[in-house]
Design a protein around this motif. Structure first.
Motif: not given
Length: 131
Positions: A119-128
């Protein structure tokens, strides 16, 4: 700037600052060559001691995330960021050990732990993507 510190946290302020700058890089809020505020300016803006900012900046410099020039000031490393090597992987394992042991002690399953990481990896990817 996007820095938000928790002055009540048990985590030292310079570590919070360091981590948030690295997070800004990971989320593409900061790019190679971007200027960062001077030590004095950032300390005044956030309301913390300039030695605290200096300590965070020195760690970021040692880790290869920023460059500090006498004339140009502080910039995100224009050559990019350090890649994961064996030394980093060993450091990562050492950092994860207490988190995993704490999670196991609290009866958090491997699947739940892995989901949090995903979930944290996805959060970073989405914000990026939004930058």
């Amino acid at each position: 700037m996007f820095i938000q510190l928790d002055l009540e946290s048990s985590e030292p302020i310079y570590i919070q600052l360091r981590n948030q700058i690295i997070e800004g890089i990971a989320k593409k809020k900061l790019h190679p060559g971007d200027p960062l505020p001077s030590v004095r300016s950032l300390a005044a803006d956030i309301g913390i001691n300039l030695h605290t900012v200096n300590k965070a900046y020195q760690q970021l410099k040692q880790e290869g995330y920023i460059l500090i020039h006498r004339q140009k000031g502080v910039v995100v490393n224009p050559d990019g960021f350090p890649k994961a090597d064996n030394k980093y992987r060993k450091q990562l394992r050492n950092s994860l050990h207490p988190l995993i042991s704490n999670s196991i002690s609290r009866e958090l399953s491997e699947e739940e732990f892995t989901k949090v990481c995903t979930d944290i990896f996805k959060e970073f990817a989405k914000e990026g993507e939004n930058e």
